[in-house]
Write a protein that holds these residues in place. Sequence first.
Motif, PDB file in Angstrom:
ATOM      1  N   VAL A  54       0.821  -1.217   0.000  1.00  0.00           N
ATOM      2  CA  VAL A  54       0.000   0.000   0.000  1.00  0.00           C
ATOM      3  C   VAL A  54       0.857   1.270   0.000  1.00  0.00           C
ATOM      4  CG1 VAL A  54      -1.983  -1.100   1.090  1.00  0.00           C
ATOM      5  CG2 VAL A  54      -0.195  -0.090   2.519  1.00  0.00           C
ATOM      6  N   HIS A  55       2.137   1.141   0.350  1.00  0.00           N
ATOM      7  CA  HIS A  55       3.011   2.316   0.382  1.00  0.00           C
ATOM      8  C   HIS A  55       3.477   2.726  -1.018  1.00  0.00           C
ATOM      9  CE1 HIS A  55       3.026   2.073   4.690  1.00  0.00           C
ATOM     10  NE2 HIS A  55       3.473   0.825   4.653  1.00  0.00           N
ATOM     11  N   LYS A  56       3.078   1.962  -2.042  1.00  0.00           N
ATOM     12  CA  LYS A  56       3.422   2.292  -3.429  1.00  0.00           C
ATOM     13  C   LYS A  56       2.224   2.818  -4.221  1.00  0.00           C
ATOM     14  CE  LYS A  56       7.149  -1.124  -4.066  1.00  0.00           C
ATOM     15  NZ  LYS A  56       7.582  -2.272  -4.899  1.00  0.00           N
ATOM     16  N   VAL A  57       1.050   2.832  -3.607  1.00  0.00           N
ATOM     17  CA  VAL A  57      -0.193   3.085  -4.349  1.00  0.00           C
ATOM     18  C   VAL A  57      -0.414   4.578  -4.616  1.00  0.00           C
ATOM     19  CG1 VAL A  57      -2.702   2.858  -4.315  1.00  0.00           C
ATOM     20  CG2 VAL A  57      -1.266   1.009  -3.414  1.00  0.00           C
ATOM     21  N   ASP A  58      -0.710   4.890  -5.887  1.00  0.00           N
ATOM     22  CA  ASP A  58      -1.132   6.232  -6.292  1.00  0.00           C
ATOM     23  C   ASP A  58      -2.591   6.174  -6.723  1.00  0.00           C
ATOM     24  OD1 ASP A  58       1.526   6.934  -5.961  1.00  0.00           O
ATOM     25  OD2 ASP A  58       1.987   6.803  -8.103  1.00  0.00           O
ATOM     26  N   VAL A  59      -3.360   7.233  -6.430  1.00  0.00           N
ATOM     27  CA  VAL A  59      -4.778   7.283  -6.811  1.00  0.00           C
ATOM     28  C   VAL A  59      -5.094   8.642  -7.419  1.00  0.00           C
ATOM     29  CG1 VAL A  59      -7.171   7.164  -6.014  1.00  0.00           C
ATOM     30  CG2 VAL A  59      -5.434   5.690  -4.969  1.00  0.00           C
ATOM     31  N   SER A  60      -5.844   8.616  -8.532  1.00  0.00           N
ATOM     32  CA  SER A  60      -6.339   9.844  -9.166  1.00  0.00           C
ATOM     33  C   SER A  60      -7.789   9.655  -9.556  1.00  0.00           C
ATOM     34  CB  SER A  60      -5.511  10.185 -10.413  1.00  0.00           C
ATOM     35  OG  SER A  60      -4.164  10.418 -10.088  1.00  0.00           O
ATOM     36  N   PHE A  61      -8.533  10.758  -9.622  1.00  0.00           N
ATOM     37  CA  PHE A  61      -9.891  10.762 -10.154  1.00  0.00           C
ATOM     38  C   PHE A  61      -9.891  11.546 -11.461  1.00  0.00           C
ATOM     39  CE2 PHE A  61     -10.869  10.589  -5.482  1.00  0.00           C
ATOM     40  CZ  PHE A  61     -11.395   9.311  -5.483  1.00  0.00           C
TER      41      PHE A  61
ATOM     42  N   GLU B  31      -0.480   9.715  -3.277  1.00  0.00           N
ATOM     43  CA  GLU B  31       0.785   9.244  -3.842  1.00  0.00           C
ATOM     44  C   GLU B  31       1.533   8.451  -2.776  1.00  0.00           C
ATOM     45  OE1 GLU B  31       3.040  12.484  -5.382  1.00  0.00           O
ATOM     46  OE2 GLU B  31       1.590  12.957  -6.975  1.00  0.00           O
ATOM     47  N   GLY B  32       2.011   7.276  -3.182  1.00  0.00           N
ATOM     48  CA  GLY B  32       2.748   6.440  -2.251  1.00  0.00           C
ATOM     49  C   GLY B  32       1.959   6.056  -1.018  1.00  0.00           C
ATOM     50  N   GLY B  33       0.660   5.890  -1.189  1.00  0.00           N
ATOM     51  CA  GLY B  33      -0.191   5.471  -0.089  1.00  0.00           C
ATOM     52  C   GLY B  33      -0.557   6.569   0.883  1.00  0.00           C
ATOM     53  N   SER B  34      -0.176   7.812   0.575  1.00  0.00           N
ATOM     54  CA  SER B  34      -0.480   8.940   1.468  1.00  0.00           C
ATOM     55  C   SER B  34      -1.186  10.053   0.704  1.00  0.00           C
ATOM     56  CB  SER B  34       0.809   9.493   2.075  1.00  0.00           C
ATOM     57  OG  SER B  34       1.456   8.517   2.873  1.00  0.00           O
ATOM     58  N   GLY B  35      -1.986  10.806   1.402  1.00  0.00           N
ATOM     59  CA  GLY B  35      -2.728  11.891   0.789  1.00  0.00           C
ATOM     60  C   GLY B  35      -1.835  13.049   0.386  1.00  0.00           C
ATOM     61  N   ILE B  36      -2.250  13.761  -0.641  1.00  0.00           N
ATOM     62  CA  ILE B  36      -1.557  14.969  -1.094  1.00  0.00           C
ATOM     63  C   ILE B  36      -2.570  16.104  -1.161  1.00  0.00           C
ATOM     64  CG2 ILE B  36       0.211  13.714  -2.394  1.00  0.00           C
ATOM     65  CD1 ILE B  36      -1.374  14.240  -4.939  1.00  0.00           C
ATOM     66  N   ASP B  37      -2.090  17.316  -1.144  1.00  0.00           N
ATOM     67  CA  ASP B  37      -2.982  18.471  -1.196  1.00  0.00           C
ATOM     68  C   ASP B  37      -3.710  18.543  -2.538  1.00  0.00           C
ATOM     69  OD1 ASP B  37      -2.262  19.281   1.333  1.00  0.00           O
ATOM     70  OD2 ASP B  37      -0.649  20.600   0.627  1.00  0.00           O
ATOM     71  N   PHE B  38      -4.996  18.850  -2.488  1.00  0.00           N
ATOM     72  CA  PHE B  38      -5.775  19.062  -3.709  1.00  0.00           C
ATOM     73  C   PHE B  38      -6.924  20.007  -3.400  1.00  0.00           C
ATOM     74  CE2 PHE B  38      -7.593  15.248  -1.749  1.00  0.00           C
ATOM     75  CZ  PHE B  38      -8.956  15.508  -1.762  1.00  0.00           C
ATOM     76  N   SER B  39      -7.460  20.600  -4.435  1.00  0.00           N
ATOM     77  CA  SER B  39      -8.563  21.540  -4.295  1.00  0.00           C
ATOM     78  C   SER B  39      -9.891  20.796  -4.182  1.00  0.00           C
ATOM     79  CB  SER B  39      -8.615  22.483  -5.501  1.00  0.00           C
ATOM     80  OG  SER B  39      -9.840  23.166  -5.566  1.00  0.00           O
ATOM     81  N   GLU B  40     -10.618  21.012  -3.104  1.00  0.00           N
ATOM     82  CA  GLU B  40     -11.931  20.380  -2.932  1.00  0.00           C
ATOM     83  C   GLU B  40     -12.924  20.894  -3.972  1.00  0.00           C
ATOM     84  OE1 GLU B  40     -12.751  17.928  -1.161  1.00  0.00           O
ATOM     85  OE2 GLU B  40     -11.278  17.769   0.447  1.00  0.00           O
TER      86      GLU B  40
ATOM     87  N   ASN C 159      -2.640   3.173  -9.474  1.00  0.00           N
ATOM     88  CA  ASN C 159      -1.352   2.642  -9.925  1.00  0.00           C
ATOM     89  C   ASN C 159      -0.692   1.958  -8.728  1.00  0.00           C
ATOM     90  OD1 ASN C 159       1.201   2.091 -10.935  1.00  0.00           O
ATOM     91  ND2 ASN C 159       1.348   4.019 -12.072  1.00  0.00           N
ATOM     92  N   LEU C 160      -0.484   0.634  -8.838  1.00  0.00           N
ATOM     93  CA  LEU C 160       0.112  -0.134  -7.747  1.00  0.00           C
ATOM     94  C   LEU C 160       1.637  -0.060  -7.765  1.00  0.00           C
ATOM     95  CD1 LEU C 160      -2.160  -3.319  -7.846  1.00  0.00           C
ATOM     96  CD2 LEU C 160      -2.437  -1.248  -6.467  1.00  0.00           C
ATOM     97  N   ASN C 161       2.185   0.416  -8.885  1.00  0.00           N
ATOM     98  CA  ASN C 161       3.643   0.594  -9.014  1.00  0.00           C
ATOM     99  C   ASN C 161       4.434  -0.650  -8.606  1.00  0.00           C
ATOM    100  OD1 ASN C 161       3.911   3.461  -9.905  1.00  0.00           O
ATOM    101  ND2 ASN C 161       2.816   3.846  -7.994  1.00  0.00           N
TER     102      ASN C 161
END
Length: 411
Positions: A339-346, A357-366, A383-385
Amino acid sequence: MLVKFEGFAFVDGGVTASKGFQAAGLHCGIRANKTKKDLGLITANKPAVSAAVYTQNKVKGAPLDVTKDHLKNGKAQAVIVNSGIANTCNADGIEKAELMCAIAANELDMASDDIIVASTGVIGQPLPIEPIEEAMPDLAKSLAIDGNGDFAQAIMTTDTVKKEVAVEFLLGGVKCRIGGCAKGSGMIHPNMATMLCFLTSDVSIAPEPLQIALKQVVDETFNMVSIDGDTSTNDMVSLMASGEAKNPKIVTQDENFEMFLNGLYVVLMNLSRMIAKDGEGATKLLECIVSGAKDKHQAKTVAKSVITSSLFKAAMFGADANWGRVLCAIGYADCEVDVHKVDVSFASKCGMLAVCEGGSGIDFSEEIAKEVLSADEIKVMVNLNSGEESAVSWGCDLTYDYVKINGDYRT
């Protein structure tokens, strides 16, 4: 919107787009609403090479047992199907399914065991055979090469739209076609197959490669759809191939087999999207695209886990970029994942937004997230990388209307 592939042109006609087939549908009286067609028929000019796959639910509708028996020789010449009552969990189920075939066979002057039979609707209610028997002469008389629309309507239950797709392509320099229609809106979590789908083709192909192709493509399409996590009792996919295109006969898994396989994928993938988009109460089509998997099993397992998550589906209904629900679904998927490699996008027609990115949240505009997730088709990209394999699954959002529809489905 249909997803196009190079080399395959969409054509009208659904199950009658292929040479050698006719179809019909009418209201016979199984359903109380006289505006709803409830009996459908497809016929081939002669016995056609045929294959099918079936639900994995331990409780199976009687029509499946009868169809399995009839397809032991790899041939069929007709499909008879009713909607409204599933003919499941009834003491006389096998008898009624066999009677449906016998009634159709008598009217069509063909062998009863050359008929595929199916039913869909409420489980546990006895199926009245009299309306079917009385309507069969009119049903047979109404068979036509443009009867695909009536047939597609006759198999619908809680569906809100007809689901038909047909493609034309070259096989060994010869124009060939594959067409089909499906029904399915609820109780959809295929483990083959949680809906009804009827396919036709004019390709000349032997029984073994036909069965292999159908099973292989179903695993990549219908078995990657989930509306509500419930695997139905009745449902199946059948495919009849008339051979009337006169292409060089497919007997092995050669390049012509691969072309046929691709054509079948175009049809079934688009039907899968239609089923997902028409999920009971749905407002959005969801597509989970998993990349970077170490193997196909991991890719498919993760994609299906995400698309099945009720919490994720509810968040998409509310246009809430709650990416933690995606990670949660990945975490309980039945496979190993770093799970520490997982990236998610909508993503949607309104844009694309990275949220993890890398299993952790990043800043984005709500605000941007709300805009992206307010579209009627949404992609969640994972992306499981961890490798090169990928998979796609389809589903829909979970809305208030799903509960309304299923709270009084029987009554």
